[in-house]
Design an enzyme around this catalytic site. Structure first.
Site, short mmCIF file in Angstrom:
data_model
loop_
_atom_site.label_atom_id
_atom_site.label_comp_id
_atom_site.label_asym_id
_atom_site.label_seq_id
_atom_site.Cartn_x
_atom_site.Cartn_y
_atom_site.Cartn_z
CG ASP A 166 26.18 -12.80 -20.12
OD1 ASP A 166 26.47 -12.41 -18.98
OD2 ASP A 166 25.69 -12.06 -21.00
CG ASN A 418 24.68 -19.37 -27.52
OD1 ASN A 418 24.22 -18.67 -28.43
ND2 ASN A 418 25.48 -18.87 -26.59
CD GLU A 419 27.86 -16.51 -28.16
OE1 GLU A 419 28.19 -16.63 -26.97
OE2 GLU A 419 27.49 -15.43 -28.66
CG ASN A 473 25.17 -15.45 -31.41
OD1 ASN A 473 24.25 -15.55 -32.20
ND2 ASN A 473 25.23 -16.14 -30.29
CE1 TYR A 475 25.75 -8.76 -28.45
CE2 TYR A 475 26.71 -10.80 -29.28
CZ TYR A 475 25.69 -10.13 -28.62
OH TYR A 475 24.61 -10.82 -28.12
CE1 TYR A 479 30.75 -7.84 -24.29
CE2 TYR A 479 29.46 -8.90 -26.01
CZ TYR A 479 29.66 -8.58 -24.66
OH TYR A 479 28.76 -8.99 -23.71
CD GLU A 513 23.56 -14.06 -28.54
OE1 GLU A 513 24.49 -13.32 -28.15
OE2 GLU A 513 23.30 -15.16 -28.03
CD1 TRP A 558 22.50 -10.49 -25.91
CD2 TRP A 558 21.09 -12.16 -26.42
NE1 TRP A 558 22.50 -11.37 -24.86
CE2 TRP A 558 21.64 -12.40 -25.13
CE3 TRP A 558 20.17 -13.08 -26.93
CZ2 TRP A 558 21.31 -13.51 -24.37
CZ3 TRP A 558 19.84 -14.19 -26.16
CH2 TRP A 558 20.41 -14.39 -24.91
CE LYS A 577 25.65 -7.01 -25.13
NZ LYS A 577 26.10 -7.69 -23.90
N1 CKX Z 1 26.34 -14.16 -26.53
C1 CKX Z 1 30.25 -12.14 -27.57
C2 CKX Z 1 25.76 -15.13 -25.60
C3 CKX Z 1 24.80 -14.46 -24.67
C4 CKX Z 1 25.41 -13.24 -24.01
C5 CKX Z 1 25.88 -12.28 -25.08
C6 CKX Z 1 26.33 -10.96 -24.42
C7 CKX Z 1 26.98 -13.07 -25.80
C8 CKX Z 1 27.94 -12.28 -26.64
C9 CKX Z 1 29.20 -13.00 -27.00
O1 CKX Z 1 24.39 -15.38 -23.71
O2 CKX Z 1 24.54 -12.68 -23.10
O3 CKX Z 1 27.46 -10.87 -24.03
O4 CKX Z 1 25.53 -10.07 -24.24
#
Ligand code: CKX
Length: 609
Positions: A166, A418-419, A473, A475, A479, A513, A558, A577
């Site tokens: 992203d 990351n993720e 991370n 949300y 989300y 995050e 984040w 964000k």
């Molecule tokens: N985490 C659900 C990685 C970041 C994104 C962040 C977002 C995500 C969230 C994953 O690079 O920007 O969606 O804001």
């Protein structure tokens, strides 16, 4: 003969010249460069600043989105006084891969856009005469390279980068290029470890050189007033500093380390660095900086800004640190790639802790990663035929990252990905290898982590126990269960976290995050999603949850600032964000965080246990 890739400095014997400025530049969509020998001179080039990403400099979309090969070129003179030295060209960041030519001859190549490399050019240059430096850069994304994505071919035959992440695929010579002249025999690397006994620090050092025999090594440490604090002789040794001034958060103290290699009475090489002395370790749920518990407060942060893209922009960088100090942050994560060496040096100077992340982002096959990451499709990412090659590159970049940053005081932990899709069975052997490699590489044995995506819940994640601390991370309230459903969000958030206490009972947790997209200037009472009011409500909810859990030892919201992403229905001119706008002005949430972070006790949480 190996060549030093250490951060370049000038000393009594080392020379340096920064090649930043305007270079020649040309896109090469048809791959003509090599065939037509552009290495002997670019036909009809345009000018391009270095360091910078080219994308936002252009006014047309084709150029902004350009994906493929492109060339940089610069004519340079190398002083005749450097004839007896080893001369290198050091690229701090060429995203994502580059091949360097000097006077038409290939001098070297490198994969991975966020880490430095040096090519030796002594033999291919003319001294006191013009030399042509040509660099072929490529910014395509692939499933076996970092950061991960793919490159699509559009109907008109042009290529388009589709990142599994992203953020905008900014590329180019994004960091300084330097001409470095070193003595033929020189220091190639050094490592430091510390132990603290009362007010005394034992500093253990080891120095490597590109030759083995016929020299002595000396190491000396000076305090900020220039007084000698301690010295030793030998390739390895220990120096004791009594009444040591430790590197502390917001109160950094940097000693000057001077390493020399000496033949008889002659100093053959001298390397100096500004170093903070500190220890960082984990004890149960606690992070201990210099033996004292510390709670991380800060950001996940991109390195990017208007016009320069990912290009190093020292004014923006300094502003960012001023904002971090203003808001009471003590740390940030270098999402989602290694940030520039200048950034880490500033963090050392300002006393800000860094979780240093390798560019292992997009390890889940999706071009809507931020959305899919919360919805949870199984992409079986680690079962692809590209995995073996990807792992090889991941390990290589981890090695280059740790080599680059291992002596920085600000770096308190490594984030190895990351993720990633850690719900996939095959992620386990992959990450066992990654963690083992990182553990073996860091002389200071810093804690390791990866950031966990939303669907990698305690019952599904196959890899969390490999981490020394857990980075979530999450949300809930954005989300999932956003807006008017925020109460449900809080409940389900709490339920997930209760699951983690059973799975990982004895390690610190950090929220690496959490955030809500917010268009600066949108105010709404009562709140709606995207308004500044909702961002503050969302943050208050998250903080309520964090504060109720004894094992939480950090929050890195984040994101630090709004940032550019690719186009799509989920993003309005980028990810919003940010706690600050992209032009680095505060949203309402910034004031909330300032009040909270300035008010948190230093030993927040650990004193409650
Ligand atoms: N985490 C659900 C990685 C970041 C994104 C962040 C977002 C995500 C969230 C994953 O690079 O920007 O969606 O804001």
């Amino acid at each position: 003969m190996s060549f030093s890739n250490l951060y370049p400095v000038t000393t009594s014997v080392r020379r340096l010249s920064d090649l930043s400025g305007l270079w020649n530049f040309k896109f090469d969509p048809d791959g003509l460069g090599k065939k037509e020998k552009w290495t002997q001179g670019l036909p009809s080039p345009m000018t391009m600043p270095v360091p910078a990403s080219f994308a936002d400099i252009f006014t047309d979309k084709k150029s902004r989105e350009y994906t493929g090969d492109f060339w940089y070129e610069k004519e340079i003179y190398i002083p005749g006084e450097w004839r007896d030295m080893e001369v290198g060209l050091r690229f701090e960041g060429a995203a994502h891969r580059a091949t360097v030519y000097v006077n038409g001859t290939k001098a070297g190549s490198h994969e991975g856009g966020f880490l430095p490399f040096t090519v030796i050019i002594s033999k291919s240059v003319a001294f006191d005469a013009p030399n042509l430096i040509s660099v072929q850069v490529n910014n395509e994304l692939r499933e076996d390279c970092l950061p991960v994505g793919r490159t699509a071919e559009l109907a008109d035959g042009s290529k388009m980068a589709k990142g599994y992440f992203d953020f905008f695929n900014y590329s180019g010579l994004i960091r300084p290029v330097k001409l470095v002249a070193l003595p033929k025999k020189h220091i190639t690397d050094y490592s430091l470890t510390y132990s603290l006994i009362d007010k005394c620090a034992e500093v253990n050092y080891s120095v490597t050189a590109n030759h083995k025999n016929g020299f002595r090594v000396s190491a000396a440490i000076y305090d900020e007033s220039g007084n000698l604090s301690g010295e030793a002789e030998g390739k390895e040794g220990s120096i004791y500093i009594s009444n040591v001034r430790l590197w502390e958060v917001h109160n950094a103290y940097l000693y000057k380390f001077v390493f020399k290699i000496i033949d008889g009475e002659t100093v053959i090489d001298e390397y100096t660095d500004q170093i903070g002395i500190r220890t960082f370790e984990i004890d149960g749920h606690d992070f201990l900086l210099n033996g004292k518990p510390i709670y991380m407060k800060g950001f996940g942060k991109h390195e990017e800004s208007e016009s320069s893209g990912r290009g190093l922009n020292p004014s923006v960088l300094k502003r960012d640190f001023e904002l971090m100090k203003w808001i009471g942050a003590n740390s940030f994560r270098t999402a989602h790639y290694p940030h520039s060496e200048e950034t880490l040096r500033l963090a050392d100077r300002e006393g800000i802790m860094v979780v240093d992340e390798v560019a292992a982002v997009g390890l889940m096959a999706s071009t809507l990663n931020f959305f899919d990451a919360s919805q949870g499709p199984q992409t079986r990412f680690f079962q692809k035929e590209t995995t073996a090659k990807l792992l090889e590159r991941h390990l290589q970049q981890l090695k280059e990252l740790i080599l680059r940053d291992k002596n920085r005081a600000c770096v308190v932990a490594w984030c190895v990905a990351n993720e990633p899709e850690t719900t996939d069975d095959e992620s386990r052997p992959y990450f066992e290898t990654v963690f083992a490699k990182a553990r073996a590489l860091d002389p200071q044995h810093r804690p390791l982590t990866f950031t966990s995506l939303m669907t990698a819940t305690p019952d599904k994640c196959k890899c969390a126990d490999l981490c020394d601390f857990i980075s979530l991370n999450r949300y809930y309230g954005w989300y999932v269960f956003g807006g008017n459903e925020i109460t449900a969000a809080e409940n389900i958030f709490r339920q997930e976290l209760a699951g983690w206490t059973g799975r990982i009972p004895d390690k610190p947790f950090v929220f690496s995050e959490y955030g809500a997209d917010t268009a600066s200037g949108i105010h709404k009472l009562p709140s709606v999603m995207w308004s500044e009011e909702y961002q503050t409500e969302y943050l208050n909810m998250c903080h309520r949850v964090f504060d109720s859990l004894p094992f939480v030892r950090g929050e890195q919201v984040w994101a630090f600032a709004d940032f550019q992403t690719g186009e799509g229905i989920m993003r309005v001119d980028g990810n919003k964000k940010g706690i600050f706008t992209r032009s680095r002005q505060p949203k309402a949430a910034a004031h909330l965080l300032k009040e909270r972070w300035e008010g948190l006790p230093l030993r927040f949480k650990s004193e409650e246990e």
